[in-house]
Design an enzyme around this catalytic site. Structure first.
Site, PDB file in Angstrom:
ATOM      1  N   GLU A 169       3.292   1.709   4.238  1.00  0.00           N
ATOM      2  CA  GLU A 169       2.488   0.868   5.113  1.00  0.00           C
ATOM      3  C   GLU A 169       2.916   0.992   6.569  1.00  0.00           C
ATOM      4  OE1 GLU A 169       1.851  -3.927   5.184  1.00  0.00           O
ATOM      5  OE2 GLU A 169       1.791  -2.903   3.245  1.00  0.00           O
ATOM      6  N   ARG A 183       0.608   2.844   8.978  1.00  0.00           N
ATOM      7  CA  ARG A 183      -0.434   2.027   9.603  1.00  0.00           C
ATOM      8  C   ARG A 183       0.170   1.087  10.651  1.00  0.00           C
ATOM      9  NH1 ARG A 183      -2.386  -1.034   4.947  1.00  0.00           N
ATOM     10  NH2 ARG A 183      -0.785   0.003   3.720  1.00  0.00           N
TER      11      ARG A 183
END
Length: 595
Positions: free
Chosen positions: A402, A405
């Site tokens: 993650e 991002r």
């Protein structure tokens, strides 16, 4: 591989020029070696296996072929090198290479690359469930009728971050400890975690002028879990998170890089300098500290049954892969066995919409610990809440952190358009991706994002992140509308310059995407984390349905429920396993002293 060592070995085994003929004639490694070597080249003089970790046998592999690092030097491929492992610890040769039967590449349990290993068969796994093992009545009874093979204060089950934290903590609080692990490799799911370790108001945050507080972390975690979390456990997670980072740092961890994961109000996700994967680093540090303390670590050893007198724990029945059943007498047992996301049969019964989904988890995450705990009287909670990670690479089965991002990448569909706030919670991001054409999307970033997070270089090296010098060219090569993609990135860059995402209200806009080459990774959701598990109290004690403590039984990490509620925030898992693992070890040691 050390070429001189290999040449000497092959000459001693085969004689000059004979390798290919003998290799083709053999059916497995034992056949291959036996043509010119005796059994004691691999085995002890007695012929018996050394232990369930195969310590002696693996040393013989290394003495001939060299260390894993040396072997990696001679087994490079274009996009991957199985011997250049991302696994922490000392990976044993026998984790993949079997002797008297076909071998299976352990990497195949997660990845879909062509490893082309000699004498190999397709990866398959069927280990008997805890319920199925109950049929071994005569073997179990014989083991229990014998004297305990070992007597210690604390047994820890599971060698992930929670298990290692519990073992080190218990030892440092005066306990004699045995740590058992059913897999041939250490680390559990923690070794795969890449994003970071959430913690509030740390020295690392203060150095970067990041304003945070345990109260804000508490609020974010409760909101992310839809307020069904146990607030007392969340309070421990948030208030102890700084101490957990300090504890790891004092043992040698580098947690100086601070980024942001989905659902967080501020940057609080701690990871190694440059943005390297946090999980394997944390496990390596814990493993090193376990070795320094001479803690007894046993691989290929499965926890089968909690032994009790009345309601009080007296030990644990285990099954070694090679040594069979035996029991260990102990005052306390810490279950740190992880969740069940790799067990799709169990997952789909609890959440039918996840039937058939691939998983991001290591192969041992099937729910053994929950079964063992329930058999001992433990209550469970929140089992129906199962999280999909939104960015599992379609190619190669690689989980993409993650943090990519968080550091500025965007998600686009085949039409070249953004469709979601990229750092929303994982459940919302996963649902949005599944609504796109082909039920997948593309993670798009440029060289500026790549340079900000060293973990990205591994994805590029594995060949799952193709690149091009322009968005139009990249779109043509990957089946994305390049014209629309160019417009999308230009619009996004304007949002970054203006400091406001007018389309999806993304709260952090760290950088424009206009530097160097562009990259995409095709992604789809994979079953990632099981929020539910056995019920614990604020001392990490496992409780029964009446919320009464089971004396001497503790739990930490993904095997437990209550910390994350309906949805776990990225970065909270590492914080959870370190915080509650440390707490469980401390409390188990204290209990042992008092009883």
């Amino acid at each position: 591989m050390n070429k001189m060592k290999l040449a000497v070995c092959l000459a001693s085994i085969l004689g000059t020029g004979a390798f290919m003929g003998h290799a083709m004639a053999a059916d497995n490694l034992a056949d291959f070696h036996s043509q010119n070597q005796e059994c004691d080249s691999c085995h002890q003089p007695s012929g018996e296996l050394s232990n369930d970790s195969l310590t002696y046998e693996n040393k013989q592999c290394v003495s001939c072929h060299g260390s894993l690092k040396e072997v990696a030097e001679e087994t490079k491929h274009e996009h991957y090198n199985a011997h250049d492992s991302h696994f922490p610890g000392d990976v044993a040769c026998t984790s993949c290479h079997s002797a008297h039967q076909k071998s299976m590449v352990y990497c195949d349990s997660c990845h879909s690359f062509d490893f082309n290993m000699p004498y190999a068969k397709k990866w398959e796994r069927h280990e008997p469930s805890i319920a199925e093992l109950a049929k071994d009545k005569s073997e179990r009874q014989a083991a229990l009728a014998s004297r305990p093979r070992d007597t210690v204060d604390v047994v820890v089950v599971g060698s992930g971050g929670a298990g290692f934290s519990a073992a080190v903590s218990a030892h440092d609080n005066g306990a004699k400890v045995i740590l058992i692990e059913k897999e041939p490799v250490i680390g559990g799911n923690a070794k795969l975690a890449a994003g970071g370790m959430n913690a509030a108001w740390t020295e690392q945050q203060k150095a970067k002028s990041i304003e945070d507080s345990p109260e804000l972390m508490f609020k974010d975690t409760m909101k992310g879990g839809r307020d069904i979390n146990d607030p007392k456990l969340v309070e421990i997670l948030s208030s102890h998170s700084k101490a957990s980072v300090d504890w790891m740092t004092n043992m040698g961890a580098d947690l100086n890089d601070v980024g942001r994961m989905g659902g967080a109000s501020v940057n609080r996700s701690h990871r190694p300098t440059g943005g390297a994967g946090v999980g394997a680093h944390v496990v390596q540090v814990l493993y090193d500290n376990t070795l320094k303390r001479n803690i007894d670590l046993r691989m290929n050893t499965r926890g089968i049954e909690i032994l009790k007198e009345g309601n009080k724990v007296t030990g644990i029945l285990v099954k070694g892969m090679y040594t069979g059943y035996y029991w260990i007498k102990a005052d306390a047992v810490v279950l740190a066995t992880g969740g069940f996301a790799k067990n799709n049969e169990r997952v789909s019964k609890l959440d039918p919409k996840l039937k058939g989904f691939v998983s991001t988890n290591q192969p041992g995450a099937v729910g053994d610990g929950i079964d063992v705990a329930q058999n001992a009287g433990a209550a469970t909670r929140d089992l129906e809440y199962i999280q999909a990670h939104p960015t599992l690479s379609v190619k190669g089965g690689v989980m993409v952190t993650e943090a990519v991002r968080g550091n500025g990448a965007i998600l686009v569909n085949r039409e070249g358009k953004r469709f979601v706030n990229e750092i929303t919670t994982r459940d919302k991001a996963s649902a949005a991706i599944l609504q796109q054409t082909g039920k997948s999307a593309f993670l798009l970033f440029d060289d500026s994002v790549r340079k900000s997070l060293s973990k990205i270089n591994q994805y590029i090296g594995l060949g799952v992140a193709p690149s091009a010098s322009s968005l139009v060219k990249l779109g043509e090569e990957q089946g994305i509308d390049g014209k629309v993609l160019t417009e999308t990135v230009a619009r996004y860059n304007e949002f970054v310059k203006n400091g406001k995402d007018s389309d999806f209200e993304r709260p952090n806009l760290p950088r424009t995407l206009n530097e160097g080459h562009y990259y995409v990774i095709e992604v789809t959701p994979g079953v990632h984390h099981t929020m539910g598990g056995v019920m614990i109290d604020t001392k990490a004690e496992i409780v029964d349905a009446k919320k009464q403590v089971i004396p001497g039984l503790y739990g930490a990490g993904e095997v437990t429920g209550g910390v994350h509620g309906a949805n776990r925030l990225g970065g909270n898992a590492i914080s959870d396993i370190i915080t509650f693992g440390r707490l469980a070890g401390e409390q188990a040691a204290k209990y042992s002293k008092e009883h």
